[in-house]
Design a protein around this motif. Structure first.
Motif, PDB file in Angstrom:
ATOM      1  N   ASP A  11      42.755  42.529  36.430  1.00 59.79           N
ATOM      2  CA  ASP A  11      42.086  41.596  37.434  1.00 59.79           C
ATOM      3  C   ASP A  11      40.639  41.282  37.027  1.00 59.79           C
ATOM      4  O   ASP A  11      39.981  42.195  36.685  1.00 59.79           O
ATOM      5  N   GLY A  53      39.270  35.444  43.531  1.00 65.02           N
ATOM      6  CA  GLY A  53      40.306  36.483  42.942  1.00 65.02           C
ATOM      7  C   GLY A  53      39.740  37.949  43.310  1.00 65.02           C
ATOM      8  O   GLY A  53      38.747  38.036  43.667  1.00 65.02           O
ATOM      9  N   GLY A  54      40.664  38.669  42.780  1.00 63.83           N
ATOM     10  CA  GLY A  54      40.162  40.116  42.769  1.00 63.83           C
ATOM     11  C   GLY A  54      40.625  40.906  44.011  1.00 63.83           C
ATOM     12  O   GLY A  54      40.049  40.733  45.041  1.00 63.83           O
ATOM     13  N   GLN A  55      41.821  41.684  43.890  1.00 64.86           N
ATOM     14  CA  GLN A  55      42.254  42.378  45.142  1.00 64.86           C
ATOM     15  C   GLN A  55      41.139  43.194  45.440  1.00 64.86           C
ATOM     16  O   GLN A  55      40.938  43.501  46.956  1.00 64.86           O
TER      17      GLN A  55
END
Length: 829
Positions: free
Chosen positions: A134, A584-586
């Protein structure tokens, strides 16, 4: 066939010949356990003066021989030799920029934390090195983690804790350990970050962490096994001052480059830099506007009482707690006087009068609230949303129109939005909230409670969010672990933040000090269930403020927010918040999702409380001010989402949108200029503007127009004297309802000495009445002049001298007829 390179190990070395065997053993242990993981080793010689370069070359040849015989180990050992010593940070940068693996692990050559620790992280499920990383998630080894095993001397650990606390306080970084060299980054993020960093001294890790945050990367602290190795080049005691200076220099540089938009071009997104600079310019313009106009605002209803309360709080301390005037009526002792006391102290050092100084300080508190909305919007949705949040809030008369006079609701609104910001940051760091963030949250909560007991809303919401977080953890973690984390949160976050907030509240609230638990409870009960209400004009009818319809808050906001603001909120409601920026990026998305829940819940809770208790917790129009900054955050996010949908400002549709928004804001600014200095009476076109709201909603509910009306009356009296017979100095008495009793003394030389304030309305020569509660209809005098904005009267000047010859009773019948508001509903509680 090309082999996917999963990992790059970057190790800086400077005069490591004596400890080189530890490096070799650490790498030897890692290879067999890697389990087919494709990795490379990058050794960076930082100008060593001993045998380190030769040992590095020998190690590379050994690994090449092993690899040639079909053995395991790194695909390649690469050497980088810097001709002179430039420091560990520069050596790390050289290694990171040369890395080719999907992941980059930086670690120290002394193997205080060996690379095998990374495999333990993978076994525990923290990372998966075989999957694409990620780009917005990095991992730091943390020696302060509760499950870390650290073998080090006590004084070194103590100095480390002191340094980490210093870093958190100065920089606001939510990290307990920035200096541990064991860090794992996605390659793309690491190279972009190391390209942006410019300070490579002792505390380069601090700037790396700051830049990661600016890029939207969330850093997760993970447990490690760490052993101090003899020969360390760090001397905690002698280097403490040097590191302090480094941290201060890094924070200053970071503010100049990123917050003030002076970052090197091409190293960050041009759109974000543009909006950062626009935010800065708009903020400076607002500051200049405040300093140019703060003396133009008159005295409003209740302002002298608030100012006196501040002086009473100061006297309470100055007299050694002997002056008790702040502890009982007529002082407004049921709420804190923190801001009033600060204004009373600071006002003495300012060159203007006491009320002009208060107006300036209140306005600065309002600008602080705008800054809080900017920070919150930037965290939630990025720089573009942050700029539009500032623009929308500055163009909102409900907020900007009150920032000079409302010394209770404006400081409370500022404290409220900063509390929500720090609460959102804390939620993004659960279950381990840094101490520095806990301190800031406690101070912000305390500032709100020290002004208005309604700040307890956020304390309640803080507990509810902690419970919500625990429920969300149930599917993935055992209940015992969640219970342990909750206990740690209570001990390390909730209780310390609450204690700080309570101490700040008591500092500005002398009455609460008499019984620190019972008295705040009484004030809270009086706030939620007040004993009596007042008339409130809503939708053309007068209601008791304790019996307002549930539609009062949404309908009032619908008519008083600018049209462009409502469009922005509608865009957010239709399109949703979208992905956090950078996209983005959980982990980032989870943190921001919790932040949205925090923001929306903190706004909705007062309305829900009002509906359940039947109280007037909104406190009338002024009591809704605290909702404006968080609504601006939502509006900024709506504009950002709409702009993103249209492809940004570079495309034609995006440019059209930007132009339309700019024109709408300019039009709104022109309306506010026409209302100046009574911007808070604004109503939008949905109700027909100010004329459409006349007789349906409160207009000049703060009585700010009294000052202008009295100045007009003074001009009338001067003209009469100049044109009439010279018959001596005639004294005229003027009576005004609802205005502050010190209005006439505040105006000073603006009024002729022949005007004096009358205490008896029936013996006055002139009446000055505002339109709230239809007071202007209570007097049958001759209207000499009015104070108007956009063609709507806000204040009436009436001449009662034509009935001066009447008897007192006849005059009472003419001038003080039995008065009832024009429309009314029952006033029961």
């Amino acid at each position: 066939m090309t082999t996917t390179l999963h990992l790059s190990l970057v190790i800086p070395l400077y005069n490591e010949a004596q400890r080189f065997d530890r490096l070799r053993r650490g790498l030897d242990e890692f290879g067999p356990r890697a389990g087919g993981l494709a990795y490379e080793v990058i050794l960076v010689n930082d100008g060593s003066q001993d045998d380190t370069p030769a040992l590095m070359e020998r190690l590379r040849e050994q690994w090449r021989a092993v690899r040639g015989q079909g053995g395991g180990g790194p695909l390649e050992v690469r050497l980088i030799n810097q001709p002179r010593n430039q420091g560990k940070g520069q050596a790390l940068r050289a290694g990171v920029m040369a890395a080719r693996g999907a992941w980059v692990l930086t670690l120290d050559a002394d193997m205080a934390c060996p690379p095998s620790q990374l495999l333990e992280w993978q076994e525990r499920g923290y990372v998966n090195l075989r999957e694409a990383p990620d780009p917005l998630r990095a991992f730091y080894g943390c020696r302060e983690h509760p499950t870390s095993q650290v073998n080090d001397e006590t004084y070194r650990r103590l100095m480390g804790k002191v340094f980490n606390t210093l870093v958190q306080t100065v920089t606001g970084l939510p990290l307990d350990d920035t200096q541990c060299g064991f860090k794992l980054y996605p390659l793309e993020t690491a190279q972009r970050c190391f390209e942006l960093v410019i300070n490579w001294g002792w505390a380069h890790d601090v700037e790396i962490s700051k830049v990661l945050g600016e890029l939207g990367c969330v850093v997760q602290a993970l447990p490690i096994t760490w052993t101090a190795i003899a020969g360390s080049k760090i001397k905690p005691l002698s280097d403490a001052f040097r590191m302090l200076m480094e941290v201060l220099r890094i924070e200053t540089s970071f503010i100049l480059r990123f917050r003030l938009g002076l970052a090197r071009p091409g190293l960050a997104q041009a759109q974000d830099l543009l909006h950062q600079r626009l935010s800065l310019l708009l903020g400076l313009a607002l500051l200049v506007l405040v300093f140019c106009t703060f003396q133009d605002h008159g005295l409003t209803a209740g302002e002298s009482t608030q100012a006196a309360y501040g002086r009473q709080v100061v006297n309470y301390y100055a007299s050694g707690f002997g002056d008790k005037s702040a502890l009982s009526a007529p002082a407004p002792y049921l709420h804190g006087g923190l801001f009033e006391a600060v204004a009373a102290v600071l006002g003495k050092g300012l060159p203007w009068g006491p009320y002009q100084s208060r107006h300036l300080l209140t306005a600065l508190a309002g600008l602080l609230g705008i800054a809080g909305a900017w920070r919150l919007a930037g965290y939630m949705a990025g720089p573009r949303a942050a700029f539009w949040a500032v623009a929308l809030l500055a163009a909102t008369p409900l907020y900007y129109g009150n920032i000079f006079n409302n010394s209770q609701d404006i400081p409370f609104a500022a404290a409220f939005v900063w509390s929500v910001y720090y609460l959102a940051l804390s939620l993004g760091n659960l279950p381990r909230v840094p101490r520095g963030l806990t301190l800031k949250l406690g101070l912000a909560l305390g500032a709100g409670l020290g002004v208005k007991v309604g700040g307890v809303i956020l304390v309640v919401w803080m507990a509810l969010l902690m419970a919500l977080w625990a429920v969300g953890q149930l599917p993935a973690r055992p209940a015992r672990a969640i219970t342990r984390d909750l206990a740690a949160l209570l001990a390390r976050w909730c209780l310390p933040a609450g204690a700080i907030a309570y101490a700040v509240m008591l500092l500005g609230w002398p009455w609460a000090q008499g019984s620190p638990l019972y008295h705040p409870y009484l004030a809270l009960r009086a706030w939620v269930w007040p004993g009596q209400g007042q008339l409130q004009l809503f939708d053309g009818l007068y209601y008791c403020s304790l019996s307002l319809p549930p539609s009062y808050i949404p309908k009032y906001l619908l008519y008083t927010l600018p049209e462009v603001f409502i469009v922005a909120l509608a865009a957010l409601a239709i399109l949703g918040a979208g992905r956090p920026r950078p996209a983005g990026g959980q982990g980032r998305k989870q943190a921001v999702s919790l932040g949205w829940i925090c923001l929306l819940g903190a706004m909705a809770l007062p309305s829900a409380l009002a509906a359940v208790s039947g109280s007037d917790v909104a406190g009338g129009p002024g009591g809704l001010i605290f909702l404006a900054p968080p609504l601006a955050v939502l509006g900024g996010a709506g504009v950002d989402r709409l702009a993103g949908l249209l492809g940004g400002w570079r495309r034609g549709a995006g440019r059209v949108l930007a132009g339309c928004l700019a024109l709408a804001l300019l039009y709104q600014a022109s309306l506010m200029a026409r209302l100046y200095p009574y911007e808070y009476v604004f109503f939008n076109s949905l109700i027909g503007g100010l004329k459409g709201a006349q007789g349906k909603y409160e207009l000049d509910y703060r009585g700010a127009a009294y000052g202008e009306a009295l100045v007009k009356l003074g001009d009338i009296v001067r003209q009469e004297k100049a044109s009439g017979p010279a018959s001596g100095q005639r004294v005229y008495h003027v009576f005004f309802r609802g205005g502050d009793r010190e209005v006439m003394s505040y105006l000073g030389t603006a009024l002729p000495p022949t005007l004096q304030r009358a205490s008896d309305p029936l013996r006055a020569d002139f009446h000055v009445d505002f339109t709230r509660w239809d007071y202007h209809q209570a007097t049958n005098g001759v209207t000499l002049a009015t104070v108007e904005r956009l063609g709507v009267p806000l204040n009436y000047i009436k001449d009662l001298r034509p009935v001066a010859s009447k008897t007192y009773q006849a005059r009472k019948r003419l001038c003080e007829r039995d008065f009832q508001p024009s429309a009314q509903v029952p006033l029961e509680n």
